[in-house]
Scaffold this active site. Sequence first.
Site, short mmCIF file in Angstrom:
data_model
loop_
_atom_site.label_atom_id
_atom_site.label_comp_id
_atom_site.label_asym_id
_atom_site.label_seq_id
_atom_site.Cartn_x
_atom_site.Cartn_y
_atom_site.Cartn_z
N HIS A 275 4.44 -0.67 10.68
CA HIS A 275 3.62 -0.19 11.79
C HIS A 275 4.28 -0.46 13.15
O HIS A 275 3.61 -0.81 14.12
CB HIS A 275 2.23 -0.84 11.75
CG HIS A 275 1.43 -0.49 10.53
ND1 HIS A 275 0.65 0.64 10.44
CD2 HIS A 275 1.31 -1.13 9.33
CE1 HIS A 275 0.07 0.68 9.25
NE2 HIS A 275 0.47 -0.37 8.55
N ASP A 342 0.55 -6.00 6.84
CA ASP A 342 0.01 -5.16 5.77
C ASP A 342 0.93 -3.96 5.54
O ASP A 342 1.76 -3.62 6.37
CB ASP A 342 -1.40 -4.68 6.12
CG ASP A 342 -1.41 -3.76 7.33
OD1 ASP A 342 -0.70 -4.08 8.32
OD2 ASP A 342 -2.11 -2.73 7.31
N GLU A 343 0.73 -3.34 4.40
CA GLU A 343 1.42 -2.09 4.04
C GLU A 343 2.93 -2.17 4.29
O GLU A 343 3.53 -1.32 4.93
CB GLU A 343 0.80 -0.92 4.81
CG GLU A 343 -0.67 -0.72 4.46
CD GLU A 343 -1.32 0.44 5.19
OE1 GLU A 343 -2.08 1.17 4.56
OE2 GLU A 343 -1.06 0.60 6.40
N VAL A 344 3.52 -3.25 3.77
CA VAL A 344 4.97 -3.42 3.86
C VAL A 344 5.59 -2.78 2.62
O VAL A 344 5.70 -3.39 1.56
CB VAL A 344 5.35 -4.92 3.94
CG1 VAL A 344 6.85 -5.08 4.11
CG2 VAL A 344 4.62 -5.57 5.12
N ASP A 394 -1.91 -8.73 2.17
CA ASP A 394 -0.65 -8.32 1.55
C ASP A 394 0.35 -9.47 1.47
O ASP A 394 1.10 -9.59 0.50
CB ASP A 394 -0.02 -7.16 2.33
CG ASP A 394 -0.98 -6.00 2.53
OD1 ASP A 394 -2.10 -6.25 3.02
OD2 ASP A 394 -0.61 -4.86 2.23
#
Length: 572
Positions: A275, A342-344, A394
């Site tokens: 991000h 998050d969302e790595v 995460d």
Amino acid sequence: MHKLSVILGLVFLSFVKAKLFYIEVKYPLLGKESPPGSPWPMPHFINGTSDRVLFLRKKNFQIKINLEVECDIITENVKHYRNVIFPPKIYNPQRKRLRELKYLNVLRINIAQSDKCPGYPDSGMNESYNLTVSSLEAVINSESVWGALRGLETFSQLTYFDNQQRLAINDSTVLIDKPRFVYRGLLVDTARHFIPVPILKKQIDAMAYHKLNVLHWHIVDDQSFPFELKKYPNVTEKGKYTDAHVYSQVDVKGIIEHARLRGIRVIPEFDTPGHVESFGRAFPEFITVCWKDGKPYQPIFGVQGAAEIINPTNENVYPVLRDILAEFRDLFPDEYIHLGNDEVYYECWKSNPDIANWMEKMNFSDYHHLQAYYSSKLLKIVQDLGKKSTVWQDVYDNGVDLQKGTQIQIWKDSSILPDHGTWSDYLNKVTSDGYAAILSSPWYINFISYGYQEWYKFYTVEPFANFTGNEEQAKLLIGGEAAIWSEYVDGGNLDSRLWPRLSAIAERLWSPAHVNDPEDAKFRLDEQRCRLLRRGIVAAPVLNGYCGNYEYGMAKSNIFDPVFNYGWPVVH
């Protein structure tokens, strides 16, 4: 527990109130209608012992406080709540005092810590209070200023207008109240769409109307970097949408101060290592180059971009991140900074030959180790800056060894990500390992579906459903947080996307667990929705029906009244 509804039912027919109607005749409304002046969220205990009604006149009504010191929090809220209790356009100050009516002239606020005016709200603040209404006076007793604010909000909700538009309150009410959870939050995303400062301040007011106490400010993301950085102005310059879409540090201080006066913490989020596209426009050397077929900068859409996600092997990135987090530290007084994480997604890292060589030298066999390397460095930076960290789950899921003071925010669930577990499973794991947890998975209110039943879904969530931990582990669930991601939200529709859907979550986080019947709650929720309209918030309808002649676009609407707005719209 709710004897008040029985007693007040005796006078119910004498009063004009919001009205809900069925969807169709063949689908009658279930549940019991609430009496006027029913509070939201429902207090811990409320009781009424009289069918007498008292009236309030703005000219004679006084709020008296026992504080021995000057306190801007109390001063500001006394001023604010006079407008809330006696709303412009709706309350008629010209009405004559009648001898045959009984009037309530004093609200007395007794704060046990009368020699203290707190600075900034924190995770340990005491928000409990007691409230009594009698023919002599109304009294709020609290340990702290923060409890007094919550009691003042409840008092304002006990008032209502009768069929002659006289402001009334029911006599002989006793109320004891405290929050079920200490953390009751809202995430607002201002990166995908910029939310103007006046709109954010109105949402802070609306949060206070629901006894929410944390604004999680997801201030930057891939799409834009609307935060003024002093040390690295090029990040703002290259990351912003336009000059008009930037929060100056003066703006940020103003939002934090407004929230402080409402008893609301502001926790900023600087989300990395993913991000970060807007950040990377100023520092492209820190972003991982994605490869395919032996060539760099090769996007595989749906898998990876041409370049994305911070490259943890570039040691030069960490001093820059420290400088940015130091600006966050200096600007935001809260004890926590949210680090995202998050969302790595690992595909770009996996494609990069330089990262592969580095991992081989470090004896890293899995890309979880690479994320752990990065996250551990970032957590240490925050610790060295004197702050605590909150992260998305995460990091925990990927095996990073987190400091025990770290808060983990649970957002995953099989209803959102079919190949994942349930949020209750994640909650059990996080708390069993001794971490404080914040639950968000069931309360992503950016998801929209047609029909009023949607708020039922949020309301009927029980955070301890399927909880397998012991009493000590249960204490580690410190609360919950709704999230409004802004792909399809900006200042024009934020009110109606949040309210009253977020109202349902606010009651779940404040009220006792047994207050959970949506059929009864919908009548109180409708009354709360109408309160919000009177206070300038464009809350969406609960079901068919009406509130009054103060609805949006009507003669007595307060939506644009200056007392409930903060410099916008400009009134000439």
